[in-house]
Design a protein around this motif. Structure first.
Motif, PDB file in Angstrom:
ATOM      1  N   LEU A  45      -0.294  29.606  45.697  1.00 13.33           N
ATOM      2  CA  LEU A  45      -1.357  30.398  45.075  1.00 13.33           C
ATOM      3  C   LEU A  45      -2.606  30.290  45.930  1.00 13.33           C
ATOM      4  O   LEU A  45      -3.010  29.193  46.322  1.00 13.33           O
ATOM      5  CB  LEU A  45      -1.648  29.889  43.659  1.00 13.33           C
ATOM      6  N   ALA A  50      -3.176  23.766  42.771  1.00 10.97           N
ATOM      7  CA  ALA A  50      -2.473  23.756  41.493  1.00 10.97           C
ATOM      8  C   ALA A  50      -1.143  24.478  41.673  1.00 10.97           C
ATOM      9  O   ALA A  50      -1.070  25.508  42.342  1.00 10.97           O
ATOM     10  CB  ALA A  50      -3.306  24.438  40.421  1.00 10.97           C
ATOM     11  N   GLY A  51      -0.123  23.941  41.119  1.00 13.52           N
ATOM     12  CA  GLY A  51       1.189  24.555  41.291  1.00 13.52           C
ATOM     13  C   GLY A  51       1.872  24.012  42.533  1.00 13.52           C
ATOM     14  O   GLY A  51       1.739  22.855  42.879  1.00 13.52           O
ATOM     15  N   ARG A  52       2.537  24.867  43.251  1.00 13.19           N
ATOM     16  CA  ARG A  52       3.368  24.431  44.377  1.00 13.19           C
ATOM     17  C   ARG A  52       2.747  24.774  45.722  1.00 13.19           C
ATOM     18  O   ARG A  52       1.810  25.541  45.808  1.00 13.19           O
ATOM     19  CB  ARG A  52       4.734  25.092  44.252  1.00 13.19           C
TER      20      ARG A  52
END
Length: 81
Positions: A45, A50-52
């Motif tokens: 992203l 945040a996330g992968r």
């Protein structure tokens, strides 16, 4: 490694070719190539850890230090995992 690396592990880099920012997590110099390479964590992203993230190999000649303030201030850096 025979050459001198321009950047260090843990710095945020900008790839001028791909227009991406990422975190240097490893550097190496392949025997068949004289150029220093960086293994870089790139967020999936835009502008957030945040996330992968995915890992990409970038040649030193395409890199400069990143000025991406949002990624620099993020608490979820891949080096913290």
């Amino acid at each position: 490694m025979t050459g001198h690396a321009k950047f260090h592990i843990g710095v945020l880099l900008h790839n001028r070719s791909t227009k991406e920012d990422g975190l240097a997590i490893r550097m190496y110099q392949p025997a068949e190539r004289g150029e220093i390479m960086y293994e870089v964590a790139v967020p999936v992203l835009l502008d957030t850890w945040a996330g992968r993230h995915y890992v990409s190999d970038w040649a030193e000649s395409t890199l400069e230090l990143s000025d991406n303030v949002v990624l620099k201030s993020s608490d979820n850096s891949p080096l913290l995992e």
